[in-house]
Design an enzyme around this catalytic site. Sequence first.
Site, short mmCIF file in Angstrom:
data_model
loop_
_atom_site.label_atom_id
_atom_site.label_comp_id
_atom_site.label_asym_id
_atom_site.label_seq_id
_atom_site.Cartn_x
_atom_site.Cartn_y
_atom_site.Cartn_z
N PRO A 2 0.70 -1.11 0.14
CA PRO A 2 0.17 0.06 0.14
C PRO A 2 0.83 1.23 -0.02
CG PRO A 2 -0.81 -1.51 1.66
CD PRO A 2 0.55 -1.97 1.17
N TYR A 3 0.36 2.32 -0.78
CA TYR A 3 1.10 3.53 -0.66
C TYR A 3 -0.26 4.49 -0.46
CZ TYR A 3 2.84 8.09 -2.62
OH TYR A 3 3.14 9.10 -2.76
#
Length: 67
Positions: A2-3
């Site tokens: 995830p970013y």
Amino acid sequence: MPYINIKVTDEQVTKEQKQQLIAGATQLVVEVLNKNPETTHVVIDEVPVDNWGVKGKLYSDLKKLNV
């Protein structure tokens, strides 16, 4: 991986507040998406108030008017 990208106005956000945002956002994706916190990246962008708009106006102008 995830970013998470958090954008806030550049109004004296402290290092401690940024740490809380990073920890909270990371914990949220762990709890909701069952993601690994070791591979979760969080970036905080501080945007000048002259580059932020709301209600069709510059945030810096609205702030001066206390709207």
